[in-house]
Design an enzyme around this catalytic site. Structure first.
Site, short mmCIF file in Angstrom:
data_model
loop_
_atom_site.label_atom_id
_atom_site.label_comp_id
_atom_site.label_asym_id
_atom_site.label_seq_id
_atom_site.Cartn_x
_atom_site.Cartn_y
_atom_site.Cartn_z
N ASP A 1 0.99 3.73 -1.91
CA ASP A 1 2.26 3.38 -1.25
C ASP A 1 2.51 1.88 -1.40
O ASP A 1 1.67 1.06 -1.04
CB ASP A 1 2.20 3.77 0.23
CG ASP A 1 3.58 3.88 0.85
OD1 ASP A 1 4.32 2.89 0.83
OD2 ASP A 1 3.92 4.98 1.34
N SER B 1 9.93 4.53 1.86
CA SER B 1 8.97 5.56 1.46
C SER B 1 9.51 6.96 1.62
O SER B 1 9.18 7.86 0.84
CB SER B 1 7.68 5.42 2.27
OG SER B 1 6.99 4.24 1.92
N ASP C 1 3.37 10.96 8.33
CA ASP C 1 4.17 9.83 7.88
C ASP C 1 5.04 10.26 6.70
O ASP C 1 4.90 11.36 6.15
CB ASP C 1 3.26 8.67 7.50
CG ASP C 1 4.00 7.35 7.41
OD1 ASP C 1 5.02 7.18 8.11
OD2 ASP C 1 3.55 6.47 6.65
N GLU D 1 -2.84 9.80 -0.63
CA GLU D 1 -2.08 8.56 -0.42
C GLU D 1 -2.94 7.48 0.22
O GLU D 1 -3.64 7.73 1.19
CB GLU D 1 -0.88 8.82 0.49
CG GLU D 1 -0.11 7.54 0.82
CD GLU D 1 0.95 7.74 1.88
OE1 GLU D 1 2.07 7.25 1.68
OE2 GLU D 1 0.66 8.39 2.91
N HIS E 1 3.33 -5.64 3.36
CA HIS E 1 4.39 -6.00 4.31
C HIS E 1 4.00 -7.23 5.13
O HIS E 1 4.86 -8.01 5.53
CB HIS E 1 4.65 -4.83 5.27
CG HIS E 1 5.64 -3.83 4.77
ND1 HIS E 1 6.94 -4.16 4.46
CD2 HIS E 1 5.52 -2.49 4.55
CE1 HIS E 1 7.58 -3.06 4.06
NE2 HIS E 1 6.74 -2.04 4.10
N ASP F 1 5.46 4.71 -4.68
CA ASP F 1 6.82 5.12 -4.30
C ASP F 1 7.83 3.99 -4.41
O ASP F 1 9.03 4.22 -4.52
CB ASP F 1 6.83 5.71 -2.88
CG ASP F 1 6.12 4.82 -1.86
OD1 ASP F 1 5.56 3.77 -2.24
OD2 ASP F 1 6.13 5.19 -0.67
N HIS F 2 7.34 2.74 -4.37
CA HIS F 2 8.19 1.55 -4.46
C HIS F 2 7.27 0.35 -4.54
O HIS F 2 6.04 0.47 -4.42
CB HIS F 2 9.11 1.43 -3.24
CG HIS F 2 8.38 1.46 -1.94
ND1 HIS F 2 7.63 0.40 -1.47
CD2 HIS F 2 8.24 2.46 -1.02
CE1 HIS F 2 7.08 0.72 -0.31
NE2 HIS F 2 7.41 1.98 -0.02
#
Length: 427
Positions: A57, A103, A154, A298, A307, A345-346
């Site tokens: 992720d 996400s 999640d 994941e 972040h 995912d990004h």
């Protein structure tokens, strides 16, 4: 065929061969074997029985390069980068307010083949539920499972096994797991969402490391419901190791299996059970299904620590992710009908890998440089330069191993994942 009949047919063919060959030579006829043609028109038997789909992720190319330098060195490679097929995926959502995905929208594109708005869990832009890969694989007779260091409810795992107009509805997502999609193996964090408010489970409410955590579900005691549905429930490493085959629910934290904070401010990455251990256990359980399986794996820590612009923990979680990839790669090497796909995912953090340079503008706050970090087996060092504490629109690399892996060569939209996996998992 009886022996005499076989001999007659063989003799007839031998006698006819010179005549046929002469005819072909004379007039250039193309002979057609009706048996060969029938076989050619029949749909081929699927080459893939099992799929292991692995999400780092928030992971893009620079995360992989920083991790390579740190964990493998200048001449080394991560396991995920040794997979023989590579390509790129775009990440844009279909959101009226943003060109940058979250996400939920990113995983929904994988799981449904449709782009949607940020915050959506496998619903279209109007909020209508879409068919999802996890449930489709289950309906086709395959075993299914999910493993994550995030809450098991999640956004990323939820997109494969639930539908919700808002990713925040994690207790309802847990309910859907039990009542609708029914994954056989569920391992990760997020015990709080499975229990009613005021009903702590194996992990106490308001723990010292994060007093905001605590049971908060609104759908009843879903752990007891899971037990009634035939799931073994485990919450410790010993219980996980002792669990037998069959349905398995393991919850190993109140929320995520780590504490995501800036470096030195209470940041902790020390999951009760490692991602690679959970992955191996899931494979042990799912591999007993003769129809094959689908497993989502994941590592959430890459995103969460990026972040917080926490380079040290981001590198640590990348190493743990690669260990899980190694487990999947080893399984696929011994089970040639298994496809392994690794992607993100990004991108999170706008991460850049740079030289250590005292004269280079390092910025401050979210544009600060982080490090320096050592290059393994070298005297060299590098820094991580963050440009944001959020997501960016960068493409993400995808690497793959196994039958049909070559389909991921080139650049594709993230919805392409569904286009490749859906025919495998539903037929």
């Amino acid at each position: 065929m009886e022996l005499e009949e076989h001999m007659l047919v063989r003799t007839t063919r031998l006698l006819a061969a010179p005549l046929i060959a002469g005819t072909v030579a004379a007039v250039g006829l193309i002979l057609v074997n009706p048996l060969t043609d029938v076989d050619a028109e029949a749909p081929p038997r699927p080459a893939v029985r099992n799929v292991i789909f692995i999400n780092g992720d928030g992971m893009a190319a620079a995360h992989r390069e920083a991790a390579r330098l740190y964990h493998a060195g200048l001449d080394g490679q991560l396991v995920m980068d040794r997979l023989p097929v590579s390509g790129q995926l775009t990440t844009s959502p279909d959101d009226p307010e943003s060109a940058i995905t979250d996400s939920a929208a990113g995983a929904s594109a994988w799981a449904t083949g449709e782009r949607t708005y940020n915050g959506a869990i496998s619903v279209d832009v109007d909020g209508n539920p879409l068919p999802i890969l996890g449930a489709q694989a289950k309906a086709a007779g395959k075993a299914t499972g999910l493993v994550t260091t995030a809450q098991v409810t999640d956004a990323s795992p939820a997109a494969f096994y639930a539908n919700a107009v808002d990713r925040a509805a994690q207790d309802d997502i847990a309910r859907q797991y039990l009542e609708k999609s029914k994954p056989d193996v569920i391992l990760g964090g997020g015990e709080d969402w499975w229990l009613p408010a005021g009903t702590p489970g194996a992990y106490p409410d308001q723990p010292a490391e994060d007093p905001t955590e605590g049971s908060r579900g609104t759908k009843g005691n879903l752990i007891e419901k899971a037990r009634a549905e035939g799931y073994q429930y485990v919450s410790t490493p010993a219980q996980l190791a002792a669990a037998g085959r069959g349905r398995l629910l393991g919850l190993f934290a109140n929320q995520e299996m780590f504490q995501q904070r800036p470096e030195g401010q209470g940041d902790v990455y020390d999951p009760v059970v490692s991602l690679s251990t959970m992955t191996k256990k899931a494979l042990d359980n799912l591999s007993t299904d003769r129809d094959g399986f689908f497993l989502l794996v994941e590592e959430e820590g890459v995103d969460e620590f990026a972040h917080r612009n926490n380079g040290r923990r981001t590198l640590q979680t990348m190493g743990e992710l690669d260990k899980a990839v190694a487990v999947a790669r080893a399984y696929a090497a011994n089970h040639r009908d298994t496809l392994v796909v690794v992607t993100g995912d990004h991108e999170t953090g706008g991460l850049a890998v740079e030289d250590v340079d005292a004269d280079d503008e390092s910025g401050s706050g979210i544009s600060a440089e982080d490090g320096p970090f050592p290059v393994k087996d070298s005297d060299l060092r590098f820094v991580i330069d963050w440009t944001t504490s959020g997501h960016t629109g960068q493409d993400v690399p995808v690497t793959a191993f196994g039958p049909l892996a070559d389909k991921f060569t080139g650049k594709h939209p993230n919805t392409f994942v569904y286009d490749v996996l859906e025919p495998i998992l539903t037929r």
